[in-house]
Motif scaffolding. Structure first.
Motif, PDB file in Angstrom:
ATOM      1  N   VAL A 155     -11.855   1.773   2.288  1.00  0.00           N
ATOM      2  CA  VAL A 155     -11.127   2.687   3.167  1.00  0.00           C
ATOM      3  C   VAL A 155     -12.042   3.218   4.268  1.00  0.00           C
ATOM      4  CG1 VAL A 155      -9.959   4.930   3.272  1.00  0.00           C
ATOM      5  CG2 VAL A 155      -9.418   3.334   1.432  1.00  0.00           C
TER       6      VAL A 155
ATOM      7  N   CYS B  64       0.826   4.993   0.951  1.00  0.00           N
ATOM      8  CA  CYS B  64      -0.014   5.838   1.796  1.00  0.00           C
ATOM      9  C   CYS B  64       0.597   7.227   1.935  1.00  0.00           C
ATOM     10  CB  CYS B  64      -0.148   5.192   3.173  1.00  0.00           C
ATOM     11  SG  CYS B  64      -1.567   5.731   4.136  1.00  0.00           S
TER      12      CYS B  64
ATOM     13  N   SER C 122      -9.665  10.553   5.683  1.00  0.00           N
ATOM     14  CA  SER C 122      -8.936  10.087   4.516  1.00  0.00           C
ATOM     15  C   SER C 122      -9.545  10.617   3.219  1.00  0.00           C
ATOM     16  CB  SER C 122      -8.934   8.556   4.493  1.00  0.00           C
ATOM     17  OG  SER C 122     -10.268   8.060   4.517  1.00  0.00           O
TER      18      SER C 122
ATOM     19  N   LEU D 148       0.849  -1.183   0.000  1.00  0.00           N
ATOM     20  CA  LEU D 148       0.000   0.000   0.000  1.00  0.00           C
ATOM     21  C   LEU D 148       0.887   1.236   0.000  1.00  0.00           C
ATOM     22  CD1 LEU D 148      -2.878   1.363   0.542  1.00  0.00           C
ATOM     23  CD2 LEU D 148      -2.213   1.312   2.968  1.00  0.00           C
TER      24      LEU D 148
ATOM     25  N   CYS E  91      -3.094   3.660   7.921  1.00  0.00           N
ATOM     26  CA  CYS E  91      -2.351   3.061   6.806  1.00  0.00           C
ATOM     27  C   CYS E  91      -2.073   1.591   7.106  1.00  0.00           C
ATOM     28  CB  CYS E  91      -1.046   3.802   6.573  1.00  0.00           C
ATOM     29  SG  CYS E  91      -1.205   5.533   6.076  1.00  0.00           S
TER      30      CYS E  91
ATOM     31  N   VAL F 257       3.523  -1.294   3.864  1.00  0.00           N
ATOM     32  CA  VAL F 257       3.131   0.080   3.555  1.00  0.00           C
ATOM     33  C   VAL F 257       4.356   0.890   3.169  1.00  0.00           C
ATOM     34  CG1 VAL F 257       1.988   2.164   4.378  1.00  0.00           C
ATOM     35  CG2 VAL F 257       1.297  -0.053   5.296  1.00  0.00           C
TER      36      VAL F 257
ATOM     37  N   THR G  70      -9.558   9.586  -1.122  1.00  0.00           N
ATOM     38  CA  THR G  70      -9.208   8.721  -2.235  1.00  0.00           C
ATOM     39  C   THR G  70      -9.607   9.439  -3.518  1.00  0.00           C
ATOM     40  OG1 THR G  70     -11.355   7.607  -1.984  1.00  0.00           O
ATOM     41  CG2 THR G  70      -9.450   6.542  -0.967  1.00  0.00           C
TER      42      THR G  70
ATOM     43  N   TYR H 119       5.320   4.729   3.012  1.00  0.00           N
ATOM     44  CA  TYR H 119       4.830   6.036   3.453  1.00  0.00           C
ATOM     45  C   TYR H 119       5.457   7.136   2.604  1.00  0.00           C
ATOM     46  CZ  TYR H 119       3.344   3.322   7.466  1.00  0.00           C
ATOM     47  OH  TYR H 119       2.761   2.376   8.271  1.00  0.00           O
TER      48      TYR H 119
END
Length: 345
Positions: free
Chosen positions: A249, A46, A236, A44, A72, A86, A238, A88
């Motif tokens: 999410v 994030c 969040s 992912l 995350c 993840v 998207t 970052y």
């Protein structure tokens, strides 16, 4: 007459069948380009803050910590089965949305306020609000200021590219005062400038203000007037056009809240899963029903979230407890707050 009735019944049955088939197809087959890309990449990506206590920061070992980081990790746990998968990407307030729009990140979880123009003009999809707060001020005690309206002529350090700038301008116009601003791209730069005396104070949301106070060498030299001049409900973001990813999410946040409502914690989730008889708990932990397949994940997704990061309350206490920030609006609905999970059905 009987023929007409029969035809109506037949038509009704046909329509019902078509609607049922459409419904089954929508629920049974989750199509998400973002979700597919994450699974293929096995990681992912994030977007987070560059560094601010409480929300997202790197500890002395270089490991990312904070409430936004927990989200995350929770998404990675739900989708990939591993909260460590993840990457970052630290983003400034000025570029955070363009980084999301360009596809460089999968999701933006960066203490960002949900607003009408971001949802419409920028074409971004809003997830659940994970932090309810408002814009406040921290000013030098030597100014003798007790209320925000007394800041006429003062200069305040502000992060550029945020809702904070227009909020100050609107507040000044509404109250016939002039509050000057000194703009910075990163919170730590604004903190340092305020402490060095380049401005009379600092403004941000309540959580970030608590972070600023914790960073000051002489925190007793500052006071926080009681007024909030805006609503800063943060969560969040998207990209629009991939609704199924946005839904997932959003429900990661709901899972963290639901766990708190049910009394499930990082420490007790395994024991509860072994002994659960309550239908709601069993459904939540994937022991009954097929909630996972509606999101494009397996039925253990919520269990893995709690096992990896804990429930919402645990994370609030972990990251904002040291900042001595009362939970206030972020309490559960049953405790008088605004945080509530939607029905687990």
């Amino acid at each position: 007459m009987l023929r007409c009735v029969s035809r109506v019944i037949a038509c009704s049955a046909l329509v019902a069948g078509l609607l049922g088939a459409a419904g089954a197809g929508w629920a049974g087959e989750v199509k998400s380009a973002t979700l597919d890309a994450i699974k293929k990449r096995d990681q992912l990506i994030c977007g987070v803050d560059t560094g601010i206590p409480g929300f997202a920061y790197q500890d002395s070992a270089g490991k990312w910590q904070g409430l936004d980081i927990a989200y995350c990790r929770a998404i990675a746990a739900a989708v990939l089965g591993d909260p460590e998968k993840v990457k970052y990407v630290g983003t400034t307030a000025k570029v955070r949305f363009s980084v999301l729009q360009s596809g460089e990140i999968d999701v933006l979880i960066r203490d960002s306020t949900h607003t009408l123009t971001r949802n419409t003009d920028l074409g971004l999809a809003t997830g659940a609000v994970n932090f309810f707060t408002g814009q406040a001020f921290m000013v030098k005690k030597s100014l003798g200021v007790a209320h925000v309206k007394e800041l006429n002529g003062a200069t305040i350090c502000v992060i550029t590219g945020t809702t904070l700038e227009p909020n100050i301008a609107d507040y000044g116009r509404a109250n016939n005062i002039k509050i000057n601003t000194l703009l910075f791209e990163r919170p730590e730069e604004a903190f340092a400038a305020a402490e060095a005396g380049r401005c009379d104070g600092y403004t941000d949301d309540g959580g970030s203000l608590a972070a600023a106070g914790s960073s000051m060498n002489t925190s007793t030299d500052w006071v926080i007037p009681p007024e909030l001049i805006s609503r800063e409900f943060r969560g969040s973001y998207t990209r629009q056009g991939d609704e199924r990813w946005s839904i997932l999410v959003r429900w990661v946040h709901m899972a963290m809240l639901e766990a708190e409502v049910l009394g499930i914690t990082k420490a007790n989730v395994d024991e509860i899963k072994k002994t659960a008889t309550n239908p709601e708990i069993r459904g939540f932990l994937g022991l009954e029903n097929d909630y996972g397949k509606f999101l494009g994940v397996d039925n253990d997704w919520a269990y893995r979230i709690v096992k990896a990061v804990g429930n919402y309350g645990e994370n609030y206490d972990l990251y904002f407890g040291p900042l001595e920030l009362p939970r206030s609006w972020n309490k559960l609905y049953k405790d008088g707050g605004l945080q509530y999970p939607l029905a687990w059905r």
